[in-house]
Scaffold this active site. Structure first.
Site, short mmCIF file in Angstrom:
data_model
loop_
_atom_site.label_atom_id
_atom_site.label_comp_id
_atom_site.label_asym_id
_atom_site.label_seq_id
_atom_site.Cartn_x
_atom_site.Cartn_y
_atom_site.Cartn_z
CB SER A 32 -52.30 -14.53 -21.78
OG SER A 32 -52.34 -14.42 -20.38
CG ASN A 119 -51.38 -12.84 -7.63
OD1 ASN A 119 -51.98 -12.82 -8.70
ND2 ASN A 119 -51.76 -12.10 -6.59
CB THR A 164 -8.74 8.10 -30.03
OG1 THR A 164 -7.84 9.06 -30.58
CG2 THR A 164 -7.94 6.97 -29.37
CG HIS A 165 -11.48 11.78 -30.48
ND1 HIS A 165 -12.41 12.29 -29.61
CD2 HIS A 165 -10.31 11.70 -29.79
CE1 HIS A 165 -11.85 12.53 -28.44
NE2 HIS A 165 -10.57 12.16 -28.52
CB SER A 286 -28.74 -2.45 -54.33
OG SER A 286 -29.59 -1.44 -54.86
CE LYS A 292 -24.28 -0.40 -51.96
NZ LYS A 292 -25.54 0.23 -51.51
CG ASN A 294 -26.18 -3.24 -49.44
OD1 ASN A 294 -25.28 -2.49 -49.80
ND2 ASN A 294 -27.35 -3.30 -50.04
CD GLU A 299 -26.73 -1.74 -43.39
OE1 GLU A 299 -27.85 -2.06 -43.84
OE2 GLU A 299 -25.86 -1.17 -44.07
CE1 TYR A 326 -48.72 -10.51 -11.04
CE2 TYR A 326 -51.07 -10.01 -11.07
CZ TYR A 326 -49.91 -10.37 -11.73
OH TYR A 326 -49.95 -10.59 -13.09
CE LYS A 334 -47.00 -13.45 -18.41
NZ LYS A 334 -46.78 -12.93 -17.04
#
Length: 484
Positions: A32, A119, A164-165, A286, A292, A294, A299, A326, A334
């Site tokens: 494991s 099991n 929209t769009h 940056s 910058k 960010n 992200e 099993y 897991k």
């Protein structure tokens, strides 16, 4: 003569019928991963409940049961304190704990293995893990929802463009947009609760697949662990993982909803939008461009969604075409579960903190809200209310927009003469509709963007949050159960 298998003394629960030990390659593949040994508490909980069954059938007496239970509890404490760790030869958490138990109590402690199998132990451990982990994750999701609701109150009355769009559509209250995300994430809490409930049946007593011959009161054993009952079929108990899939789906859907929020946060923080300013503590800079700031949290959170999706697909792929008993393929349950939990435990607090510390530029949002002829629908609605078929009202309004584009003005800049030039039915009365406040206030349906509707949504969300969080309580042993 077959020598004693050293594996029996080094964390393996098999070996008597083998003339040689496993190859290094098999050991490396079979052992494991280290994180699987974090199920010590769950494995001991199952073992402690199992001891009660062994005493009920007369295989051990009360004194041995007590001594084994006390030793197991001390082993949990030692493991979590770092004083006890698995050896390289320990194949899995079950062998690790039995090895240490026998070392501490002597051979008589080996009685604990009677009537059970790795099991049903493995199936039980992950169910218990989900039972104690999902409430914690649900609370973290609730904190994100609460942050969105709080910020929707902080921006009361702030008008922004709705899209929209990804094109300007109609003006909305910015809080309405925040609550849209809050409702989506709130539903993810329901999915997590469902996954918690799906893991609420005990597989113990199923042994390898056919059930145990040593049983007196399996329901009592299940109740000891906080389950509401037994899985009815022993084969199903050891080989089904749909409750794991339920959790992984809830995590993947949560990741999707979070990712959509993060995409908008990235846009809102851009110079092109300029709607929000990031707190220094929840943004980065940056290495080459000093100016910058960010939105790294958004992200990174958006990117981690791919892992949540992959874990769901991985588990489904492991189950596909798997013979119904099993198989070791199931051991990866897991891996997928732990990774999804770890991902959410990192993402949710960071994103919540980012949202709570945002600064909003209400003036910039309002300036953009009226751009792109966002009030055009107000004109079409006004014409339709006066008896004009909406299809014709739509056409008249479209010609009005063309008129504005040709002259470089907005609808809000028009005067009575301009309206009459396009269509004589456009009387000056329509000008009263060409304000952001009017457009927002008129959308006062049960789920609209009007201010009073927003307040009712906020109230309802807070009430539902309380109901979901109250569904769980944590007892002193650190296990979760549904609140009565």
């Amino acid at each position: 003569m077959v020598e004693d298998d050293p594996g029996q003394r080094s964390g393996k629960l098999w070996g008597g019928r083998f003339e040689s030990g496993p190859s290094p390659e098999l050991e490396a593949l079979s052992r494991s991963p280290r994180e699987y040994f974090d199920l010590v508490r769950d494995d001991v909980a199952g073992s402690t409940a199992h001891l009660g069954e062994l005493e009920r059938v007369g295989l051990i007496d009360a004194d041995l049961r007590r001594r084994i239970a006390e030793t197991l509890e001390q082993m949990v404490a030692d493991h979590e304190a770092g004083a006890l760790q698995p050896l390289p030869s320990d194949e899995d958490v079950h062998g690790y704990l039995e090895r240490v138990l026998v070392e501490r109590l002597g051979p008589e402690a080996g009685a604990i293995r009677a009537g059970r199998s790795r099991n049903d132990q493995a199936a039980n451990n992950l169910r218990l893990y989900l039972r104690r982990t999902i409430p914690r994750l649900t609370a973290l999701v609730g904190e994100l929802v609460e942050a969105l609701v709080d910020r929707s109150e902080d921006t009361a009355g702030v008008v922004a463009p709705g899209f929209t769009h990804l094109q300007t559509a109609q003006p909305i209250l910015f809080g309405h947009q925040l609550l849209a995300h809050a409702w989506a994430v709130r539903r993810d809490m329901t999915r997590l609760v469902h996954a918690w409930e799906a893991s609420g049946l005990s597989p113990l007593g199923s042994a390898a697949l056919a059930g145990s011959t040593l049983h007196a009161d399996q329901e009592a054993m299940a109740a000891d662990l906080g389950y509401r009952g037994m899985v009815p079929n022993s084969i199903d108990a050891v080989s089904s993982r749909d409750h794991v899939v339920d959790f992984l789906y809830a995590a993947a859907m949560l990741g999707t909803d979070v990712s959509r929020l993060c995409e908008e946060l990235c846009m809102w923080a851009s110079k092109q939008f300029g709607w929000v300013r990031l707190h220094d503590g929840y943004s980065t800079g940056s290495s080459i461009m000093p100016q910058k700031k960010n939105p790294d949290i958004a992200e990174l959170s958006r990117g981690r969604t791919g892992r949540l999706h992959a874990n769901l697909i991985g588990m489904l792929s492991a189950l596909k075409s798997l013979a119904f008993a099993y198989n070791r393929d199931l051991a990866d349950d897991k891996h997928y579960t732990f990774d999804s939990v770890e991902t959410l435990e990192l993402v949710l607090p960071a994103l919540t903190g980012m949202i709570r510390t945002l600064e909003f530029d209400a003036e910039e949002m309002r300036r953009q809200a009226i751009d792109g002829f966002s009030l055009a629908t107000e004109v079409a609605d006004w014409l339709a209310e006066g008896g004009m078929p909406f299809s014709e009202a739509h056409d008249v309004t479209g010609r009005l927009v063309l008129f504005c584009e040709a002259r470089g003005v907005g609808l809000e800049d028009l005067g009575p003469a301009d309206l009459a030039e396009v269509d004589e039915r456009l009387t000056p009365d329509v000008l009263e509709r060409l304000t952001l406040e009017s457009a927002v206030a008129r959308r006062d349906g049960l789920n609209g963007t009007a201010p009073e509707v927003l307040v009712s949504q906020q109230t309802r969300l807070r009430a539902e949050l309380g109901e979901v969080v109250a569904r769980f309580d944590v007892n002193t042993a650190g296990t979760e159960r549904a609140a009565s």
